[in-house]
Design a protein around this motif. Sequence first.
Motif, PDB file in Angstrom:
ATOM      1  N   GLU A 355     -88.104 -46.096  -4.309  1.00  0.00           N
ATOM      2  CA  GLU A 355     -87.953 -47.357  -5.028  1.00  0.00           C
ATOM      3  C   GLU A 355     -89.265 -48.141  -5.095  1.00  0.00           C
ATOM      4  OE1 GLU A 355     -83.880 -46.345  -3.496  1.00  0.00           O
ATOM      5  OE2 GLU A 355     -85.929 -46.285  -2.735  1.00  0.00           O
ATOM      6  N   THR A 356     -89.453 -48.857  -6.192  1.00  0.00           N
ATOM      7  CA  THR A 356     -90.584 -49.772  -6.313  1.00  0.00           C
ATOM      8  C   THR A 356     -90.240 -51.058  -5.560  1.00  0.00           C
ATOM      9  OG1 THR A 356     -89.751 -50.826  -8.330  1.00  0.00           O
ATOM     10  CG2 THR A 356     -91.097 -48.835  -8.591  1.00  0.00           C
ATOM     11  N   ILE A 357     -91.250 -51.916  -5.354  1.00  0.00           N
ATOM     12  CA  ILE A 357     -90.984 -53.184  -4.668  1.00  0.00           C
ATOM     13  C   ILE A 357     -90.035 -54.050  -5.488  1.00  0.00           C
ATOM     14  CG2 ILE A 357     -93.017 -54.312  -5.663  1.00  0.00           C
ATOM     15  CD1 ILE A 357     -91.378 -54.899  -2.172  1.00  0.00           C
ATOM     16  N   HIS A 358     -90.092 -53.942  -6.816  1.00  0.00           N
ATOM     17  CA  HIS A 358     -89.154 -54.693  -7.656  1.00  0.00           C
ATOM     18  C   HIS A 358     -87.721 -54.232  -7.400  1.00  0.00           C
ATOM     19  CE1 HIS A 358     -92.951 -55.404  -9.762  1.00  0.00           C
ATOM     20  NE2 HIS A 358     -92.376 -56.454 -10.332  1.00  0.00           N
ATOM     21  N   GLN A 359     -87.526 -52.922  -7.284  1.00  0.00           N
ATOM     22  CA  GLN A 359     -86.190 -52.376  -7.028  1.00  0.00           C
ATOM     23  C   GLN A 359     -85.700 -52.742  -5.626  1.00  0.00           C
ATOM     24  OE1 GLN A 359     -87.270 -48.313  -7.926  1.00  0.00           O
ATOM     25  NE2 GLN A 359     -86.194 -48.366  -9.891  1.00  0.00           N
ATOM     26  N   VAL A 360     -86.619 -52.760  -4.680  1.00  0.00           N
ATOM     27  CA  VAL A 360     -86.256 -53.126  -3.310  1.00  0.00           C
ATOM     28  C   VAL A 360     -85.778 -54.574  -3.258  1.00  0.00           C
ATOM     29  CG1 VAL A 360     -87.167 -53.565  -0.998  1.00  0.00           C
ATOM     30  CG2 VAL A 360     -87.757 -51.447  -2.186  1.00  0.00           C
ATOM     31  N   MET A 361     -86.541 -55.478  -3.857  1.00  0.00           N
ATOM     32  CA  MET A 361     -86.173 -56.889  -3.834  1.00  0.00           C
ATOM     33  C   MET A 361     -84.893 -57.146  -4.615  1.00  0.00           C
ATOM     34  SD  MET A 361     -88.301 -58.195  -1.813  1.00  0.00           S
ATOM     35  CE  MET A 361     -87.617 -59.841  -1.992  1.00  0.00           C
ATOM     36  N   GLU A 362     -84.700 -56.399  -5.678  1.00  0.00           N
ATOM     37  CA  GLU A 362     -83.473 -56.554  -6.455  1.00  0.00           C
ATOM     38  C   GLU A 362     -82.266 -56.106  -5.646  1.00  0.00           C
ATOM     39  OE1 GLU A 362     -81.267 -57.783  -9.753  1.00  0.00           O
ATOM     40  OE2 GLU A 362     -83.303 -58.202  -9.041  1.00  0.00           O
ATOM     41  N   ALA A 363     -82.444 -55.053  -4.830  1.00  0.00           N
ATOM     42  CA  ALA A 363     -81.358 -54.578  -3.970  1.00  0.00           C
ATOM     43  C   ALA A 363     -80.991 -55.644  -2.938  1.00  0.00           C
ATOM     44  CB  ALA A 363     -81.778 -53.291  -3.270  1.00  0.00           C
ATOM     45  N   PHE A 364     -81.993 -56.312  -2.378  1.00  0.00           N
ATOM     46  CA  PHE A 364     -81.714 -57.392  -1.431  1.00  0.00           C
ATOM     47  C   PHE A 364     -81.016 -58.561  -2.124  1.00  0.00           C
ATOM     48  CE2 PHE A 364     -84.735 -55.390   1.533  1.00  0.00           C
ATOM     49  CZ  PHE A 364     -84.074 -55.609   2.739  1.00  0.00           C
ATOM     50  N   ARG A 365     -81.423 -58.829  -3.362  1.00  0.00           N
ATOM     51  CA  ARG A 365     -80.783 -59.921  -4.096  1.00  0.00           C
ATOM     52  C   ARG A 365     -79.311 -59.632  -4.352  1.00  0.00           C
ATOM     53  NH1 ARG A 365     -79.013 -61.398  -8.809  1.00  0.00           N
ATOM     54  NH2 ARG A 365     -79.435 -59.355  -9.708  1.00  0.00           N
ATOM     55  N   GLU A 366     -79.022 -58.404  -4.779  1.00  0.00           N
ATOM     56  CA  GLU A 366     -77.648 -58.031  -5.120  1.00  0.00           C
ATOM     57  C   GLU A 366     -76.749 -57.942  -3.885  1.00  0.00           C
ATOM     58  OE1 GLU A 366     -77.887 -54.419  -7.288  1.00  0.00           O
ATOM     59  OE2 GLU A 366     -78.710 -55.344  -9.115  1.00  0.00           O
ATOM     60  N   ASN A 367     -77.294 -57.408  -2.780  1.00  0.00           N
ATOM     61  CA  ASN A 367     -76.466 -57.183  -1.595  1.00  0.00           C
ATOM     62  C   ASN A 367     -76.424 -58.364  -0.636  1.00  0.00           C
ATOM     63  OD1 ASN A 367     -75.579 -54.143  -1.580  1.00  0.00           O
ATOM     64  ND2 ASN A 367     -77.702 -54.125  -2.261  1.00  0.00           N
ATOM     65  N   TYR A 368     -77.505 -59.144  -0.613  1.00  0.00           N
ATOM     66  CA  TYR A 368     -77.572 -60.221   0.373  1.00  0.00           C
ATOM     67  C   TYR A 368     -77.854 -61.594  -0.248  1.00  0.00           C
ATOM     68  CZ  TYR A 368     -77.881 -56.248   3.547  1.00  0.00           C
ATOM     69  OH  TYR A 368     -77.626 -55.081   4.224  1.00  0.00           O
ATOM     70  N   ASN A 369     -77.799 -61.657  -1.586  1.00  0.00           N
ATOM     71  CA  ASN A 369     -77.940 -62.944  -2.287  1.00  0.00           C
ATOM     72  C   ASN A 369     -79.253 -63.640  -1.942  1.00  0.00           C
ATOM     73  OD1 ASN A 369     -77.015 -64.885  -4.102  1.00  0.00           O
ATOM     74  ND2 ASN A 369     -76.133 -66.143  -2.478  1.00  0.00           N
ATOM     75  N   ILE A 370     -80.334 -62.906  -2.005  1.00  0.00           N
ATOM     76  CA  ILE A 370     -81.664 -63.457  -1.741  1.00  0.00           C
ATOM     77  C   ILE A 370     -82.334 -63.824  -3.066  1.00  0.00           C
ATOM     78  CG2 ILE A 370     -83.973 -62.905  -0.873  1.00  0.00           C
ATOM     79  CD1 ILE A 370     -82.669 -61.200   1.251  1.00  0.00           C
ATOM     80  N   ASP A 371     -82.768 -65.065  -3.169  1.00  0.00           N
ATOM     81  CA  ASP A 371     -83.411 -65.549  -4.395  1.00  0.00           C
ATOM     82  C   ASP A 371     -84.921 -65.399  -4.265  1.00  0.00           C
ATOM     83  OD1 ASP A 371     -83.748 -66.774  -6.881  1.00  0.00           O
ATOM     84  OD2 ASP A 371     -84.042 -68.741  -5.924  1.00  0.00           O
ATOM     85  N   TYR A 372     -85.562 -64.810  -5.281  1.00  0.00           N
ATOM     86  CA  TYR A 372     -87.005 -64.546  -5.191  1.00  0.00           C
ATOM     87  C   TYR A 372     -87.628 -64.514  -6.585  1.00  0.00           C
ATOM     88  CZ  TYR A 372     -86.144 -59.881  -7.012  1.00  0.00           C
ATOM     89  OH  TYR A 372     -85.795 -58.839  -7.835  1.00  0.00           O
ATOM     90  N   THR A 373     -88.978 -64.596  -6.609  1.00  0.00           N
ATOM     91  CA  THR A 373     -89.755 -64.371  -7.829  1.00  0.00           C
ATOM     92  C   THR A 373     -90.927 -63.458  -7.475  1.00  0.00           C
ATOM     93  OG1 THR A 373     -91.133 -66.333  -7.440  1.00  0.00           O
ATOM     94  CG2 THR A 373     -89.165 -66.617  -8.817  1.00  0.00           C
ATOM     95  N   ILE A 374     -91.350 -62.642  -8.440  1.00  0.00           N
ATOM     96  CA  ILE A 374     -92.489 -61.748  -8.244  1.00  0.00           C
ATOM     97  C   ILE A 374     -93.528 -62.017  -9.325  1.00  0.00           C
ATOM     98  CG2 ILE A 374     -93.314 -59.368  -8.192  1.00  0.00           C
ATOM     99  CD1 ILE A 374     -90.699 -58.455  -7.114  1.00  0.00           C
TER     100      ILE A 374
END
Length: 382
Positions: A355-374
């Motif tokens: 996975e790319t870092i974008h995919q990793v952060m998106e997985a955290f957002r979907e599973n753990y409701n983490i809000d972020y910007t890249i």
Amino acid sequence: MDKKKFLTLLDRYLKGVTTEEEEKLLLNYFNSFQNSELDGWPIELGDPQELKEKMLGRISQNIESKASHKNKLKLIRSNRFLKYAASIAILFGVLYVYFNEKESSLPAISDVETSNSIMLKLDNGNVDVISENDQKKITDSKGNVVGFQTGNTIAYEPKTTLTKELVYNELTVPLGKKFDLVLSDGTMVKLNAGSTIKYPIQFIEGASREVEVWGEAYFDVTKDENHPFLVNANNIQIKVLGTKFNVSSYPEDEDIHTVLVEGSVQLFNTDSEHAENSFVITPSQKASWDKELGEMTIKEVDTNIYTSWINGRIIFKNIPFKNIRKKLERRYNVTITNNNESLDEKFYNASFDIETIHQVMEAFRENYNIDYTITDNQIIIN
């Protein structure tokens, strides 16, 4: 090549101490000249194209001479050097002023790009930039071949002569990369992102085999009962005879830990005055040294979690997010700013490989409701 390295190579060239590879670098550098980049060329240098042709011819002549007449090179070079020394010295001075006054000159490797390169510091202090696609010889300060690079691995030659003095190399792997190393005794080392290892190019007969690590490395040590293998990681020394283990000693981490996969290791606190203050761990155990408390703890672990990085995987099992952030920063060469302090103390489970870092952060957002910007390599968590 940046302008500093160009000036260094040119200075070595004037002194008559450049290698064939260094002269090829100069040749490639001049070949990179583009007409659009010659605007503002100083008058003192004369016609830029004529200058380029002269120096290309000079460097090419030396390279060809080395290839076909190695035995005659020293005599020929000394005469030519005397003939051209004065004019080239003037050229060097003008180039130095030109490069230091004109920031946007020729194509250059920026400091950022250099910091993202694998670096090999040789025994004479010179530093080589290592490309993961290279195939080349590794030499010592005397020009002797001591090893070979093949892709993302440097392998040192087995000991062929009795070595009386330790000569060290130092390999640094930047964030976002990994690299493999085979020491002269056959010990295999895998270096993780953001790590450095200092090691002898050959070990000494009758003495311990000793290396130093900053960061994370996996060792598969060649067994030699007469020559114990020692790994120094900050305040901890790991002693082995032949085994497989992972050591992590990043300076920003709260602890130094060693995970044993196979064999047996003994750990010492190098700051302790008591030699008996040591710890022995067995396979599937992790020894952690708390830097602040100065205490060692040992527990059973799943070694796959700590060695998965070797195969390109990253596994988080009940790990606080503050530790996850550090591992992601090293793996993907990014900076993560967390504005949600409570998030750092929460524990998470996850695993990634391609996975790319974008995919990793998106997985955290979907599973753990983490809000972020890249933005580029900057990640901000709110």
